[in-house]
Design a protein around this motif. Structure first.
Motif, mmCIF file in Angstrom:
data_model
loop_
_atom_site.group_PDB
_atom_site.id
_atom_site.type_symbol
_atom_site.label_atom_id
_atom_site.label_comp_id
_atom_site.label_asym_id
_atom_site.label_seq_id
_atom_site.Cartn_x
_atom_site.Cartn_y
_atom_site.Cartn_z
ATOM 1 N N CYS A 79 32.574 43.384 20.992
ATOM 2 C CA CYS A 79 31.985 44.450 21.795
ATOM 3 C C CYS A 79 33.080 45.032 22.694
ATOM 4 C CB CYS A 79 30.823 43.921 22.635
ATOM 5 S SG CYS A 79 31.300 42.705 23.896
ATOM 6 N N SER A 80 32.711 45.974 23.506
ATOM 7 C CA SER A 80 33.688 46.677 24.340
ATOM 8 C C SER A 80 33.757 46.113 25.757
ATOM 9 C CB SER A 80 33.337 48.167 24.396
ATOM 10 O OG SER A 80 32.018 48.344 24.915
ATOM 11 N N PHE A 81 33.296 44.877 25.949
ATOM 12 C CA PHE A 81 33.242 44.323 27.301
ATOM 13 C C PHE A 81 34.633 44.276 27.933
ATOM 14 C CE2 PHE A 81 33.537 40.940 30.407
ATOM 15 C CZ PHE A 81 32.414 41.149 31.193
ATOM 16 N N PHE A 82 34.678 44.692 29.203
ATOM 17 C CA PHE A 82 35.921 44.657 29.976
ATOM 18 C C PHE A 82 35.572 44.474 31.449
ATOM 19 C CE2 PHE A 82 38.836 46.746 32.835
ATOM 20 C CZ PHE A 82 40.081 46.294 32.425
ATOM 21 N N GLN A 83 36.294 43.590 32.115
ATOM 22 C CA GLN A 83 36.087 43.382 33.547
ATOM 23 C C GLN A 83 37.398 42.918 34.172
ATOM 24 O OE1 GLN A 83 32.613 40.981 34.744
ATOM 25 N NE2 GLN A 83 33.923 39.946 36.247
ATOM 26 N N TRP A 84 37.807 43.594 35.244
ATOM 27 C CA TRP A 84 39.009 43.148 35.940
ATOM 28 C C TRP A 84 38.767 41.759 36.523
ATOM 29 C CZ3 TRP A 84 43.261 45.343 34.752
ATOM 30 C CH2 TRP A 84 43.364 46.719 34.552
ATOM 31 N N ALA A 85 39.759 40.900 36.403
ATOM 32 C CA ALA A 85 39.660 39.541 36.941
ATOM 33 C C ALA A 85 40.283 39.497 38.331
ATOM 34 C CB ALA A 85 40.365 38.555 36.015
ATOM 35 N N GLU A 86 39.655 38.771 39.221
ATOM 36 C CA GLU A 86 40.151 38.645 40.590
ATOM 37 C C GLU A 86 40.531 37.198 40.876
ATOM 38 O OE1 GLU A 86 40.709 41.202 42.415
ATOM 39 O OE2 GLU A 86 39.721 42.675 41.111
ATOM 40 N N PHE A 87 41.667 37.016 41.539
ATOM 41 C CA PHE A 87 42.128 35.686 41.928
ATOM 42 C C PHE A 87 42.719 35.759 43.327
ATOM 43 C CE2 PHE A 87 42.407 35.819 37.293
ATOM 44 C CZ PHE A 87 41.750 34.649 36.942
ATOM 45 N N ASP A 88 42.659 34.635 44.053
ATOM 46 C CA ASP A 88 43.276 34.624 45.374
ATOM 47 C C ASP A 88 44.768 34.304 45.248
ATOM 48 O OD1 ASP A 88 43.564 31.868 45.035
ATOM 49 O OD2 ASP A 88 41.898 31.346 46.363
ATOM 50 N N GLU A 89 45.435 34.141 46.364
ATOM 51 C CA GLU A 89 46.886 33.927 46.364
ATOM 52 C C GLU A 89 47.298 32.695 45.561
ATOM 53 O OE1 GLU A 89 49.532 35.595 47.759
ATOM 54 O OE2 GLU A 89 48.193 37.273 48.199
ATOM 55 N N ASP A 90 46.397 31.720 45.463
ATOM 56 C CA ASP A 90 46.702 30.481 44.751
ATOM 57 C C ASP A 90 46.157 30.469 43.327
ATOM 58 O OD1 ASP A 90 47.987 29.522 47.012
ATOM 59 O OD2 ASP A 90 46.172 28.558 47.788
ATOM 60 N N GLY A 91 45.720 31.648 42.842
ATOM 61 C CA GLY A 91 45.243 31.737 41.471
ATOM 62 C C GLY A 91 43.841 31.209 41.251
ATOM 63 N N GLU A 92 43.062 31.094 42.326
ATOM 64 C CA GLU A 92 41.692 30.593 42.200
ATOM 65 C C GLU A 92 40.722 31.761 42.041
ATOM 66 O OE1 GLU A 92 40.950 27.579 41.820
ATOM 67 O OE2 GLU A 92 42.744 26.517 42.508
ATOM 68 N N PRO A 93 39.721 31.639 41.150
ATOM 69 C CA PRO A 93 38.737 32.710 40.962
ATOM 70 C C PRO A 93 37.742 32.741 42.118
ATOM 71 C CG PRO A 93 38.169 30.826 39.606
ATOM 72 C CD PRO A 93 39.495 30.504 40.238
ATOM 73 N N PRO A 94 36.957 33.808 42.244
ATOM 74 C CA PRO A 94 36.018 33.937 43.373
ATOM 75 C C PRO A 94 35.004 32.803 43.459
ATOM 76 C CG PRO A 94 36.269 36.033 42.227
ATOM 77 C CD PRO A 94 36.967 35.006 41.391
#
Length: 450
Positions: free
Chosen positions: A416-431
């Protein structure tokens, strides 16, 4: 200065293979650019093309050729004082620092780019490798007897390894080497088979790490952590870790073992998937058996300056070849997967190993993050956990991470065409990291109560 220390070629039973001469390097296109460089740089180029010769010989050839690298290279090719047999022996090159092409005076990566568009530079010594690539090299990593026992353990199991099959650009592709996936325990192996997704599908063959793999893992962990700290101290701006790089100690809990049987088995340029490793991942790669070439290429942003005549950007800044002998540990540091691609090149001939014969076994130790388990990461419209990728070429978004569908990697399936920007903090941890940590802590408390 001895440019090479030759070693005798090991023989194995059976008819001796005739080594096909390596194709002569083509330096026509780059000659104009090279002629404008300093003598030190020209010597470095010649040293890469003619590693059998010492610095004095290279300089003499350059002088009698009026500074022309092309003419000097031609003269060295037909130098009758070097026997044909010596030219074919694989050996060890002296450091390029002998030619004053190396790290900055205060440490860190070399300021001058070593590679040229369309060309390959060969590196052998640890100081050259860490100065010009995002890698560290440790030769003779294990005691010889331990390396041999580990190699034999993997050789015994390698006939059961399989080739990967996936879809790429609407074509079904089969890998040119075999591999197997190992984890620390049988419980984790079951989790991997039932909960994790690779190239859009679940995997059936996940095994517990072999006894010697588990023993060596501890040594790899110690060595890699020391190299990480040294890399941060000596190479990164201000002696600080990179943005998104984890501050936690690196602890391997998974390993992919690749088997390259013969000179033609190879893997093309790629970056390792970050889906379960997270941003700025570090990988420890232990090579056993036949020596092979590990080639790396830095990715450049989309720019007409680097675009080739056919519109592509491949090989825009040349490539570097790192020679991986038996019992060597290569550490791919935190900038590797986002900014570089790597490959194992096919060879015209190889020097057989006394135990492995024509095979190279490679263990890539990795650290999977629990908070990047598929139950936490976004799912696409297909209902499949997504793959984490990094933008490598587009100038405006280069370095950003994104979650994307990869269900179409499975032959016979459409994505499918799913796309989402990924966010990480300074230490590479996800939200969701804090939430998952709380859940793990509660789970641990429940187990203790039971």
């Amino acid at each position: 200065m001895d440019a090479y220390v030759s070693r005798k070629r090991r023989r194995i039973s059976g008819p001796e293979k005739v080594r096909t001469p390596e194709p002569e390097p083509d330096i026509q296109g780059a000659n104009k650019d090279v002629e404008e460089e300093s003598t030190d740089f020209k010597l470095a180029v010649l040293a890469s093309l003619h590693p059998n010769h010492n610095e004095e010989t290279l300089l003499e050839a350059l002088l009698i050729s009026d500074g022309s690298v092309e003419m000097a290279s031609d003269a060295l090719k037909y130098d009758s004082t070097i026997s044909p047999r010596k030219k074919q022996v694989i050996g060890y090159q002296s450091s390029l620092s002998s030619y004053r092409i190396g790290p900055a005076e205060n440490g860190g990566p070399a300021k001058k780019t070593l590679t040229k568009k369309g060309k390959t530079v060969h590196l052998y010594t640890p100081e050259d490798i860490e100065a010009h690539t995002p890698c560290s090299m440790i030769h003779n990593f294990l005691p010889p007897e331990e390396a041999d026992v580990l190699l034999q353990e993997l050789l015994d199991e390698s006939p059961t390894y399989q080739r990967g099959t996936f879809k790429l650009f609407d074509k079904v592709v089969t890998s040119k080497s075999t591999f197997c996936f190992y984890v620390d325990s049988w419980d984790e192996a079951e989790r991997q088979k039932t909960e994790y997704i690779y190239d859009g599908k679940k995997v059936d063959d996940v095994r517990r790490s072999l006894p010697w793999m588990r023993k060596i893992s501890i040594k790899v962990q110690e060595a890699v952590n020391l190299e990480i700290q040294r890399r941060i101290r000596d190479f990164y701006p201000g002696g600080k870790k990179l943005k998104y790089q984890s501050p936690d100690p690196w602890k391997p809990n998974t390993a992919f073992v690749n088997c390259y049987d013969g000179p033609k088995e190879n893997v093309g340029y790629h970056s390792d998937q970050l889906t379960y490793l997270g941003p700025r991942a570090v990988i420890g790669s232990l090579s056993l058996g036949v020596a092979r070439e590990f080639r790396v290429r830095k990715m450049v942003a989309e720019d007409d300056e680097y675009r080739k005549s056919d519109g592509s950007l491949a090989d825009a800044q040349g490539q570097i070849s790192i020679h991986l002998p038996h019992n060597s540990l290569l550490v791919m540091h935190a900038e590797m997967q986002e900014e570089w691609k790597h490959s194992i090149a096919a060879a015209q001939a190889i020097d057989p190993h006394p135990i492995a014969k024509n095979k190279r076994l490679n263990i890539t130790y990795r650290c999977y993050k629990e908070n990047l388990h598929p139950k936490f990461t976004p799912k696409c419209k297909c209902g499949v956990p997504t793959v984490l990728r990094c933008v490598q070429r587009r100038k405006g978004t280069r370095g950003r991470y994104m979650w994307m569908c990869h269900a179409d990697y499975v032959p016979g399936q459409e994505g499918c065409s799913f796309f989402q920007w990924a966010e990480f903090d300074e230490d590479g941890e996800p939200p969701w990291a804090q939430k998952t940590k709380g859940e793990r802590d509660k789970e641990g408390m429940r187990k203790e109560e039971v």
